[in-house]
Design an enzyme around this catalytic site. Structure first.
Site, PDB file in Angstrom:
ATOM      1  N   HIS A  71       3.038   5.387  -3.132  1.00 35.33           N
ATOM      2  CA  HIS A  71       3.587   6.748  -3.110  1.00 35.33           C
ATOM      3  C   HIS A  71       4.951   6.682  -3.800  1.00 35.33           C
ATOM      4  O   HIS A  71       5.970   6.378  -3.179  1.00 35.33           O
ATOM      5  CB  HIS A  71       3.707   7.241  -1.663  1.00 35.33           C
ATOM      6  CG  HIS A  71       2.386   7.350  -0.977  1.00 35.33           C
ATOM      7  ND1 HIS A  71       1.653   8.519  -0.934  1.00 35.33           N
ATOM      8  CD2 HIS A  71       1.629   6.420  -0.334  1.00 35.33           C
ATOM      9  CE1 HIS A  71       0.516   8.316  -0.283  1.00 35.33           C
ATOM     10  NE2 HIS A  71       0.480   7.044   0.091  1.00 35.33           N
ATOM     11  N   ARG A  72       4.946   6.972  -5.062  1.00 39.28           N
ATOM     12  CA  ARG A  72       6.099   6.670  -5.924  1.00 39.28           C
ATOM     13  C   ARG A  72       7.142   7.781  -5.975  1.00 39.28           C
ATOM     14  O   ARG A  72       7.996   7.769  -6.856  1.00 39.28           O
ATOM     15  CB  ARG A  72       5.591   6.337  -7.341  1.00 39.28           C
ATOM     16  CG  ARG A  72       4.661   5.142  -7.380  1.00 39.28           C
ATOM     17  CD  ARG A  72       4.235   4.801  -8.808  1.00 39.28           C
ATOM     18  NE  ARG A  72       3.474   5.856  -9.438  1.00 39.28           N
ATOM     19  CZ  ARG A  72       2.157   6.019  -9.327  1.00 39.28           C
ATOM     20  NH1 ARG A  72       1.460   5.175  -8.585  1.00 39.28           N
ATOM     21  NH2 ARG A  72       1.518   6.989  -9.944  1.00 39.28           N
ATOM     22  N   TYR A 114      14.559  -4.816   2.183  1.00 39.53           N
ATOM     23  CA  TYR A 114      15.187  -6.091   2.556  1.00 39.53           C
ATOM     24  C   TYR A 114      14.978  -7.098   1.428  1.00 39.53           C
ATOM     25  O   TYR A 114      13.868  -7.277   0.936  1.00 39.53           O
ATOM     26  CB  TYR A 114      14.515  -6.583   3.839  1.00 39.53           C
ATOM     27  CG  TYR A 114      15.126  -7.817   4.483  1.00 39.53           C
ATOM     28  CD1 TYR A 114      15.966  -7.700   5.583  1.00 39.53           C
ATOM     29  CD2 TYR A 114      14.829  -9.090   4.017  1.00 39.53           C
ATOM     30  CE1 TYR A 114      16.497  -8.821   6.200  1.00 39.53           C
ATOM     31  CE2 TYR A 114      15.357 -10.218   4.617  1.00 39.53           C
ATOM     32  CZ  TYR A 114      16.198 -10.077   5.714  1.00 39.53           C
ATOM     33  OH  TYR A 114      16.717 -11.189   6.320  1.00 39.53           O
ATOM     34  N   SER A 115      16.037  -7.755   1.002  1.00 43.06           N
ATOM     35  CA  SER A 115      15.952  -8.672  -0.128  1.00 43.06           C
ATOM     36  C   SER A 115      15.776 -10.114   0.332  1.00 43.06           C
ATOM     37  O   SER A 115      16.658 -10.693   0.957  1.00 43.06           O
ATOM     38  CB  SER A 115      17.220  -8.570  -0.991  1.00 43.06           C
ATOM     39  OG  SER A 115      17.176  -9.538  -2.021  1.00 43.06           O
ATOM     40  N   ALA A 116      14.617 -10.678   0.007  1.00 40.15           N
ATOM     41  CA  ALA A 116      14.376 -12.090   0.319  1.00 40.15           C
ATOM     42  C   ALA A 116      14.978 -13.009  -0.733  1.00 40.15           C
ATOM     43  O   ALA A 116      14.876 -14.228  -0.623  1.00 40.15           O
ATOM     44  CB  ALA A 116      12.879 -12.351   0.433  1.00 40.15           C
ATOM     45  N   ARG A 150      -2.415   9.190   4.531  1.00 36.54           N
ATOM     46  CA  ARG A 150      -2.263   7.994   5.356  1.00 36.54           C
ATOM     47  C   ARG A 150      -2.493   8.226   6.843  1.00 36.54           C
ATOM     48  O   ARG A 150      -2.662   7.254   7.589  1.00 36.54           O
ATOM     49  CB  ARG A 150      -0.872   7.383   5.123  1.00 36.54           C
ATOM     50  CG  ARG A 150      -0.613   6.999   3.676  1.00 36.54           C
ATOM     51  CD  ARG A 150      -1.688   6.071   3.140  1.00 36.54           C
ATOM     52  NE  ARG A 150      -1.407   5.644   1.764  1.00 36.54           N
ATOM     53  CZ  ARG A 150      -2.171   4.818   1.062  1.00 36.54           C
ATOM     54  NH1 ARG A 150      -3.281   4.342   1.603  1.00 36.54           N
ATOM     55  NH2 ARG A 150      -1.853   4.486  -0.175  1.00 36.54           N
ATOM     56  N   GLN A 171       0.843  -1.193   0.000  1.00 38.55           N
ATOM     57  CA  GLN A 171       0.000   0.000   0.000  1.00 38.55           C
ATOM     58  C   GLN A 171       0.884   1.252   0.000  1.00 38.55           C
ATOM     59  O   GLN A 171       0.647   2.209  -0.733  1.00 38.55           O
ATOM     60  CB  GLN A 171      -0.874  -0.034   1.254  1.00 38.55           C
ATOM     61  CG  GLN A 171      -2.147   0.769   1.182  1.00 38.55           C
ATOM     62  CD  GLN A 171      -3.019   0.532   2.400  1.00 38.55           C
ATOM     63  OE1 GLN A 171      -2.540   0.219   3.498  1.00 38.55           O
ATOM     64  NE2 GLN A 171      -4.314   0.674   2.239  1.00 38.55           N
TER      65      GLN A 171
END
Length: 358
Positions: A156-157, A164-166, A274, A152
């Site tokens: 907001h681009r 964090y890279s899974a 928000r 979500q």
């Protein structure tokens, strides 16, 4: 599901393992100031290494010729708790209220020496939506949040994000479970909102199901990886599935982390949406904490924001005519207003004319 642009292992940013305005009035009571040491406020258990990292960051003594915000400095690096396992940390910032004034006047140094004059200019900029000077200030947050909240948030681009890279690391075994007071049914008049609370046995059943599903899926995640979240191998005779594939099975309430850097203007845009009471509770909880950092960082801008963006409202040409007629004591109703029923009710609610809501 937990990676965005910039999260490759060669990325320069490293994430540690500790790693509509009318409605704001009803939400302001929920916005609190945080003054205690966040190490002891977090619901999750921090390791000694994590506590040491915060202490070391906060004990730094640096001198600079740049402007600083003393109140924001007090909470710099602190992990302010959000939800059950999440947090927000301010890890860096640039500029303050004087930077906005300096930019607006295209001058040097702190510009005017009078705070009242600075306040007047910032209010003018906010009131007339002269937005560029607010882009001269930037802030960087370290946020731990559930994946569904991140999805979500990423809408907001206008921010710089490194998550964090899974693909590179194993996600922590932590899941968001809503409290009973936030467990609600689907709204009957809003397709993206909540309605009445779900209570009793049904609430217990739902929470139990959410917990068991998350635990079951995470156990399968570990089996596919052939590795526990603590790094230990499950079966020496098996090969672990690639992390970039195993992650696809995780539930959306699993926690992820990112660094999120944005300028002041876009932070205000984010918060106006928000931190609104109509926003989803989970993302609003993060926005409420960030409101406090805004007040500490740029107090004059915060006051102008609360006055003109939060406390104020925009009127359509038709709505303006309705209010003008009412001020003159002229008769005005839905039919003569040329507004839709929804527009009429929103207008009447905004000005406190509850008896005229249809």
């Amino acid at each position: 599901m937990v990676e965005v642009v910039g999260t490759a292992p060669t990325s320069a940013m490293f994430i540690t393992k500790f790693v509509y305005r009318r409605s704001w009035k009803t939400n302001m009571d929920n916005i609190k100031l945080y003054f205690k040491d966040s190490i002891y406020l977090l619901n999750m258990a921090l390791t000694e290494q994590q506590k040491k990292e915060i202490t070391e960051q906060q004990s730094q003594k640096n001198t600079t010729k740049r402007v600083t915000s003393p109140e924001l400095e007090k909470i710099l690096y602190e992990a302010i708790p959000v939800l059950d396992h999440g947090f927000v940390r301010v890890v860096d910032y640039m500029g303050d209220d004087s930077s906005i004034v300096q930019s607006a006047r295209v001058s040097y140094g702190k510009g005017t020496k009078k705070v009242s004059t600075d306040s007047g200019l910032i209010k003018y900029l906010m009131r007339h939506r002269h937005s560029t000077p607010f882009e001269m200030c930037e802030i960087k947050y370290h946020v731990k949040l559930p994946i569904f909240v991140a999805r979500q948030w990423i809408r907001h681009r206008t921010a710089n994000v490194n998550e964090y890279s899974a693909r590179y690391s194993i996600l922590d075994k932590e899941f968001y479970l809503p409290s009973k007071e936030n467990l609600a049914a689907q709204s009957t008049n809003n397709r993206q909102g909540r309605g009445e609370l779900i209570n009793g046995k049904q609430a217990d059943y739902i929470l139990d199901m959410l917990k068991k599903d998350a635990e079951h899926v995470y156990a399968n995640y570990e089996l596919m990886l052939n590795e526990k979240f603590d790094g230990s191998t499950i079966n020496e005779n098996n090969k672990g599935l690639a992390r970039e594939l195993a992650r696809m099975n995780l539930t959306l309430n699993t926690y992820t982390q990112w660094y999120w850097k944005t300028d002041l203007l876009n932070l205000l845009n984010f918060l106006s949406l928000r931190a609104d009471s109509h926003a989803q509770y989970e993302i609003r909880s993060y926005a409420d904490v960030m409101i406090d950092s805004l007040k500490r960082w740029t107090p004059i801008t915060f006051d102008a924001f609360m006055d003109y963006r939060v406390g104020g409202m925009e009127l359509s040409a038709k709505s303006k005519i309705v209010i003008q007629k009412m001020l003159k004591g002229q008769e005005c109703d839905l039919k003569s207003s040329n507004l839709s029923k929804r527009e009429w009710n929103e207008l009447m609610e905004s000005f406190g004319f509850k008896e005229k809501i249809l």
